[in-house]
Scaffold this active site. Structure first.
Site, short mmCIF file in Angstrom:
data_model
loop_
_atom_site.label_atom_id
_atom_site.label_comp_id
_atom_site.label_asym_id
_atom_site.label_seq_id
_atom_site.Cartn_x
_atom_site.Cartn_y
_atom_site.Cartn_z
N GLU B 281 12.32 -2.97 -33.29
CA GLU B 281 11.95 -2.19 -32.11
C GLU B 281 11.06 -2.99 -31.16
O GLU B 281 11.21 -2.93 -29.93
CB GLU B 281 11.22 -0.91 -32.55
CG GLU B 281 11.18 0.13 -31.44
CD GLU B 281 11.20 1.56 -31.97
OE1 GLU B 281 11.60 1.76 -33.14
OE2 GLU B 281 10.83 2.47 -31.22
N GLU B 284 13.30 -5.16 -29.35
CA GLU B 284 14.08 -4.42 -28.37
C GLU B 284 13.23 -4.13 -27.13
O GLU B 284 13.69 -4.25 -26.00
CB GLU B 284 14.56 -3.11 -29.01
CG GLU B 284 15.54 -2.33 -28.14
CD GLU B 284 15.88 -0.97 -28.75
OE1 GLU B 284 15.34 -0.64 -29.84
OE2 GLU B 284 16.66 -0.22 -28.13
N CYS B 301 12.37 7.28 -34.38
CA CYS B 301 12.32 7.50 -35.83
C CYS B 301 12.11 8.94 -36.24
O CYS B 301 12.16 9.27 -37.42
CB CYS B 301 11.23 6.61 -36.44
SG CYS B 301 9.71 6.68 -35.54
N SER B 321 15.16 4.14 -28.16
CA SER B 321 15.40 2.88 -28.86
C SER B 321 16.66 3.06 -29.71
O SER B 321 16.90 4.14 -30.23
CB SER B 321 14.20 2.58 -29.76
OG SER B 321 14.60 1.75 -30.82
N LYS B 360 14.95 15.00 -41.72
CA LYS B 360 15.58 13.81 -42.30
C LYS B 360 16.80 14.19 -43.13
O LYS B 360 17.71 13.38 -43.31
CB LYS B 360 14.57 13.06 -43.19
CG LYS B 360 13.39 12.47 -42.42
CD LYS B 360 13.65 11.08 -41.94
CE LYS B 360 12.49 10.55 -41.09
NZ LYS B 360 12.90 9.55 -40.13
N GLU B 363 19.25 14.09 -40.60
CA GLU B 363 19.45 12.73 -40.09
C GLU B 363 20.36 11.92 -41.01
O GLU B 363 21.25 11.22 -40.55
CB GLU B 363 18.10 12.03 -39.96
CG GLU B 363 18.18 10.64 -39.32
CD GLU B 363 16.86 9.90 -39.40
OE1 GLU B 363 16.19 9.98 -40.47
OE2 GLU B 363 16.48 9.26 -38.41
N GLU B 368 26.56 8.51 -37.62
CA GLU B 368 26.15 7.15 -37.25
C GLU B 368 25.33 6.46 -38.32
O GLU B 368 25.11 5.26 -38.29
CB GLU B 368 25.31 7.18 -35.95
CG GLU B 368 25.97 7.87 -34.76
CD GLU B 368 25.76 9.37 -34.76
OE1 GLU B 368 25.21 9.91 -35.76
OE2 GLU B 368 26.14 10.03 -33.80
N CYS B 505 4.02 12.68 -38.83
CA CYS B 505 4.72 12.98 -40.09
C CYS B 505 3.82 13.59 -41.17
O CYS B 505 4.29 14.31 -42.04
CB CYS B 505 5.37 11.72 -40.66
SG CYS B 505 6.35 10.87 -39.45
#
Lengths: 163, 582, 457
Positions: B281, B284, B301, B321, B360, B363, B368, B505
């Site tokens: 990241e 990036e 994230c 990102s 999650k 996720e 993907e 989190c």
């Protein structure tokens, strides 16, 4: 008194309205009024005990003081005032399983007076659920288990033999 | 005019600032008025009527959680009438509640159970009809069981007022009242982001995570499967709470031991995945910053946040990102680099992530998040589920010795650890970005300006000649503010960190659920956050790019950040998501 | 747009023209046929009666006769009601087929249609409205215009002192003086709780806020209650005028009336009244040339009884689900959109113009010590004269049920009366002599509530 209004049923009617209209925000009104209605239903069905009446009053007073708005706070009024002034009617429903005003269907029982009965069979003919059994020879009888207490037989009897 | 108010509670005089509620004032003199629907700073609506008190001169009972103190007020919290009323009200709530505690996920940690014990409930006085319900378990993350709902509306307040999503609200009226969604559809079919904040707000078992422990147990017992587990940073800061330990205790060592005892073949640290995320990241960001790419760049994230932007700002997806989240990256590397190295068939590898998060679970099953045909991560269990597994395995957690995470994916840096706190990703990224851009050593590693509980934190960081403006937002209501700024062209920052959960989190939807009382008394967010900052401070290596694990990984496999291979394994894409699928 | 002078002129001219509506000895050759067009009579075909009258008059080319739709006369048991003015002949239970006879016999031949006259409770036949026992003990203040004017004609309202109170307030009184007058009158909220109206107005006036609102609670939800409905259907302008006076007093220039959607006629009448007032410039900016602006909007309910509770009503106007708020804070301080808001019931407002014009002293001379003025009741259940009554506070239940209501039909005995609907309590025979006022009713375990009385024989 004969065909006067049943005050228990009156309280139940008003409470039914309140239960339907409660907004549901606060616990005492949302659940409490429903429970009061269930107790009143028990009373008008002849299935209540004296403890139920006591619980009803206690619950009513709590709902009065603990509800958020006027709807809940005043919902117990018809019940508490009818208990105050017409307690005998409540007791008749509970102890004697009778509705003095002859309004509560579950507590009514229709029967044919065999002395007055002319065995014409009109009652059986008009019974919508076939609760009246018998014939012109032996006379007729109402089966209480099937009877829905609509009173059609009573209306059609020319001899006032059904009460 | 003094801003203090004098009142009398249960015969005791107390003086408190104007605006204090009777509930808070009573607490100050150690009178613990019972509550149920009250949740500090989130829900004070006076609905459940458990916190009622008598106030002289007032006609009915008054809800103390909402009533502000007045000069000369005389409060009685424990009269016979009030106590009896509270008992009846609790009775009414219980009469319309699924009282199957033995099979309930909140057995032992339920505020209704606590009240029933406190009030010494021996039976239900007012039994009667119960509202009908249907369980909603269609989403991968959250299960709703209305039979247990007590209509406290803490979940609605959290979703509507804190997160400003409004996926659930109160529907119908009277006895038929229920918490529902648009068209009474599953959470899976409406604008729910799966952040799970509603779960941690719920006092009972009406909301829970989708349980994945069954499949994990199954794989653990399967000799043919190589079961690997990785744990998020936020888990070690909170897992101990499930075993009665103080909030904020770092139980990383015990956690690893426990996981090994459970039978995992390897126990890895998601913090390593976090380091990897920083590598990619930061690179990036530097690319975009130098070469005029889409700015501001926003972290990706937090899957609840990703779901949010896909639903609400699909036209701005380019700002995200393309990096996968740490555990996804780690899973991908495990099934490629690690599997190759250790000569394990990746098809026989089962990667489990222990996360503080229920989003999650959603996720990991995104299309993907695959490498070829293999899912990067095969199962996600929350901190709470892990605790249940540890208890089921008869492990005496608090008595365990510490162990270390397994090599070779081994030790992570302090930068990876602070991912679990709001501002942590930003800080970690800046540490690497700074040295990458300037080529110089970063002396001041702590970026205090992005720490703390403020909803949106903005700062300007001098990196070489450039002024990099950053923004950090946590909680979806703040995410929305940032996105609106970007949409209106008012965003003057280049790098944004967004976390769906307020606090980051550590306060995720999968973390240990604390009661309303505890949330009033402790600053849980700060205690857990401090644990992670502490880990960071005590770490030998505190910058992701200095990690020997990272150096080795790139040298041996990925070549460099942003390489073709890195893109294949570690990057993802997003798409517009319909808010309502009715 | 009309100037104040023009309004005054309309008043003068119209009052002369409509004198026969209230004056038995009016000097005129005109005849006005008043037909009740309240919801009760409407559902018994009174619109057809109106239509028939108009058709016959046109066909026969009769001059000097006007057919007028009015609000509720009150004696609903005898509806549809037709009154011929100026002689005040009262025809009861009229059917559309009777119109021909009434025109031929009464209007053209000048003879009473005996068979349509009303029989009173003592079996005597009554010719005129004011001879009926039903009306003898009543005092119609809130219902003053109901049954006299056409509610859809603003000129008729103006004729009978309409908007005169507003003029007085705007030109001769300060806001404080208005509030004082209302306070001195002793008027208490007619929505059920009985809070002193003047006090409420004062609280809202002194509350801090850059915007204030005046709201009228017309969500009359009690089953069987139709007091507010009748006022809105029969005299909507008096509520508009009162809300404007309230706005002036508390410093508000925006008002809302929240009407239940199940009252389509009331909604239509009120909206028509608003439109007509706007046309005359009575609602809008710079009213009567002063600095006072006022705008009024109708909002509909959606079938929730709980929205009659003032804070739930506010939530509903704000577009949210109608769930009550915790009080305090009260709407006077935190109301619509957080601003100070005055909420009063329809009947409360209906008393205001009369208090302003006749004075607080006059109003407080009616009623009891703690409950001033009159009260409108919907009388229903097992009672002969079912309908709408307005009596001074302190009238006993016995008087209402027997003297006005005509007692229990079919020879049954009085068992109990329920006041306040689902929020009220029942009053047994032993308490028949209880005076109807806020305190006495509460004492015997009932409450004024929205004051409809259901009798049980």
């Amino acid at each position: 008194m004969d065909d006067t209004k049943c005050m228990v049923n009156l309280a139940k009617f008003y409470l039914g309205f309140t239960v339907d209209e409660s907004c549901g925000k606060c616990t005492p009104c949302r659940i409490g009024t429903k429970r009061m209605l269930e107790i009143l239903e028990k009373i008008t069905e002849g299935e209540a005990t004296l403890e139920d009446l006591e619980r009803l009053e206690t619950l009513a007073k709590t709902i009065q003081k603990a509800s958020v708005c006027g709807l809940g706070q005043t919902a117990p009024n018809p019940i508490l005032s009818t208990i105050k002034y017409f307690k005998d009617e409540y007791l008749a429903h509970i102890n004697n399983k009778k509705c003095p005003a002859k309004e509560c269907k579950a507590l009514l029982s229709l029967s044919i007076n065999s002395e007055k009965c002319k065995k014409c069979g009109l009652c059986a003919k008009n019974c919508p659920v076939g609760a009246i059994k018998g014939d012109r020879e032996h006379g007729y009888e109402i089966d209480e288990n099937i009877c829905i207490k609509c009173g059609a037989c009573q209306k059609n009897c020319h001899f006032s033999a059904i009460s | 005019m003094s801003d203090l108010v004098k009142l009398n509670i249960d015969g005791i005089d107390v003086e408190v600032p104007k605006g204090t509620t009777v509930l808070q004032a009573a607490k100050q003199i150690n009178i613990d008025i019972p509550t149920l629907c009250y949740l500090k700073e989130i829900n004070a609506i006076g609905d459940c009527r458990i916190c009622i008190v008598e106030i002289e001169g007032r006609r009915g009972f008054v809800a103390s959680c909402i009533q502000q103190v007045e000069e000369g007020m005389k409060v009685h919290t424990n009269t016979k009438n009030v106590v009896e009323a509270r008992k009846i009200i609790l009775d009414l709530i219980l009469s319309n509640h699924n009282r199957d505690c033995l099979t309930c996920v909140r057995n032992g940690n339920c505020e209704l159970q606590t009240l029933a014990m406190k009030f010494n409930v021996k039976g239900i006085e007012f039994e009667g009809a119960k509202t009908e319900h249907k369980i909603d378990d269609l989403s991968p993350s959250i299960v709703r069981d209305f039979s247990k709902c007590i209509l406290c509306r803490r979940c609605v307040s959290t979703c509507k007022n804190v997160q400003k999503i409004g996926a659930i609200d109160c529907a119908q009226r009277g006895f038929e009242s229920c918490i529902s969604t648009v068209g009474n559809k599953s959470l899976n079919n409406v604008n729910c982001t799966f952040c799970g904040q509603c779960i941690t707000a719920c006092p009972v078992g009406a909301l829970r995570e989708k349980d994945s422990t069954d499949i994990v147990w199954e794989k653990l017992k399967d000799e043919d499967t190589f079961v690997v587990v990785q744990t998020a940073p936020a888990v070690r800061a909170a897992l101990g709470e499930e075993f009665g330990m103080k909030i904020g205790t770092n139980v990383a060592g015990k956690m690893v031991t426990a996981l090994k005892k459970l039978g995992f073949d390897k126990v890895f640290d998601t913090n390593t995945g976090a380091d990897l995320t920083i590598m990619e990241e930061a690179n990036e960001f530097v690319e975009r910053f130098k070469n005029g790419g889409t700015l501001p760049m926003i972290t990706s994230c937090s899957p609840g946040w990703v779901r949010f932007i896909e639903m609400n700002y699909p036209e701005l997806l380019d700002h995200l990102s393309t990096c996968k989240s740490p555990h996804q990256m780690f899973g991908s590397i495990l099934k490629s680099y690690y599997a190759e190295k250790e000569k394990i068939d990746p098809k026989k590898m089962f990667v489990v992530s222990v996360m503080p998060c229920v989003a999650k679970k959603f996720e990991r099953q995104r299309e993907e998040m695959k490498n070829g045909e293999l899912d990067d991560v095969d199962a996600v269990i929350t901190t709470r589920e892990l605790a249940r597994m540890i208890k089921q395995a008869n492990i005496e957690f608090t008595q365990l010795e510490d162990s270390s995470f397994d090599d070779p994916m081994g030790e992570a840096t302090g930068a990876g650890a602070i991912f679990g706190v709001t501002g942590g990703v930003m800080e970690a990224a800046l540490r690497t970005a700074y040295e990458t851009i300037t080529g110089k050593e970063l002396k001041e590693i702590d970026f205090e300006s992005v720490r703390g509980k403020k909803g949106i934190k903005k700062a300007t960081i001098k990196i070489g000649d450039a002024d990099v403006k950053v923004a950090v937002a946590h909680g979806l209501s703040n995410a929305r503010k940032i996105m609106d700024e970007i949409k209106e062209g008012k965003a003057d920052y280049q790098f944004v960190e967004i976390m769906a959960c307020p606090g980051g989190c550590i306060m995720g939807g999968g973390q240990p659920i604390r009661s309303s009382k505890e949330r009033s008394e402790y600053d849980i967010r700060k205690l857990r956050a401090d644990c992670l900052y502490d880990i960071d401070e005590k770490s030998t290596i505190r910058k992701s790019h200095e990690s020997p694990v990272m150096k080795k990984l790139y040298k041996e496999y990925l070549e460099k950040p942003g390489s073709h291979k890195a893109h294949e394994l570690l990057h993802t894409s997003y798409h517009k998501r319909e808010k309502y699928d009715l | 747009m009309k100037t104040l002078e023009e309004i005054k002129q309309i008043r003068e001219e119209k009052r002369k023209e409509l004198d026969l509506r209230v004056n038995l000895k009016a000097n005129t050759r005109e005849k006005h046929i008043l037909v009740c067009h309240g919801t009760g009579c409407t559902s018994s075909k009174s619109p057809k009666i109106i239509e028939n009258f108009r058709k016959i008059i046109e066909e026969k080319n009769i001059k000097n006769v006007r057919v007028v739709q009015t609000g509720c006369f009150g004696l609903c048991a005898k509806g549809p009601i037709v009154i011929i003015r100026p002689e005040d002949t009262f025809y009861a239970m009229v059917k559309p087929e009777d119109c021909e006879e009434i025109i031929n016999t009464h209007i053209l031949e000048g003879k009473i249609v005996e068979r349509l006259l009303c029989k009173d409770i003592d079996n005597s036949v009554v010719q005129r409205l004011d001879e009926l026992n039903f009306y003898k003990k009543q005092k119609r203040i809130a219902l003053k215009n109901c049954g006299i004017i056409d509610p859809e004609n603003i000129d008729e309202y103006i004729a009978f002192d309409g908007y005169k109170a507003l003029e007085k307030v705007l030109f001769e009184m300060t806001p404080d003086e208005v509030i004082n007058e209302v306070t001195e009158s002793g008027l208490r909220g007619r929505g059920g709780a009985g809070f002193p109206t003047g006090k409420k107005w004062l609280f809202t006036k002194i509350a801090e806020g850059d915007q204030k609102y005046v709201v009228c609670n017309a969500d009359e939800g009690d089953p069987g209650a139709f007091m507010d409905r009748s006022i809105l259907e029969g005299d909507p302008h008096c509520v508009i005028e009162a809300m404007m006076i309230a706005g002036y007093a508390i410093g508000a220039n925006k008002g809302y009336i929240y009407v239940r959607a199940e009252y389509p006629i009331a909604v239509h009448r009120f909206q028509t009244a608003i439109d007509q007032a706007k046309e005359y410039g009575i609602l809008g900016k710079k009213i009567f040339g002063t600095d006072f602006d006022f705008d009024l909007e109708v909002r509909l309910g959606a079938g929730a009884f709980v929205c009659g509770e003032e804070t739930a009503l506010l939530e509903s106007i704000e577009g949210k689900s109608g769930r009550p708020r915790i009080k305090p804070p009260f709407p006077a301080n935190v109301g619509l959109w957080g601003k100070p808001t005055l909420i009063n019931n329809v009947e409360t407002y209906a008393n205001i113009t009369k208090i302003i014009l006749n004075g607080a002293k006059w109003y407080s001379s009616i009623g009891t010590e703690k409950s001033k003025g009159t009260k409108v009741f919907a009388l229903g259940g097992n009672v002969v004269n079912v309908g709408l009554v307005e009596v001074p506070m302190g009238t006993t239940l016995r008087e209402i049920v027997f003297d006005i209501g005509g007692g229990i039909p079919n020879g049954h005995k009085f068992k109990a009366a329920q006041t306040g609907g689902p929020s009220g309590g029942c009053i047994p025979a032993e308490h028949l002599d209880t005076p109807i006022d806020y305190e006495s009713l509460t004492q015997i375990g009932s409450m004024m509530g929205s004051r409809w009385i259901n009798c049980n024989g």
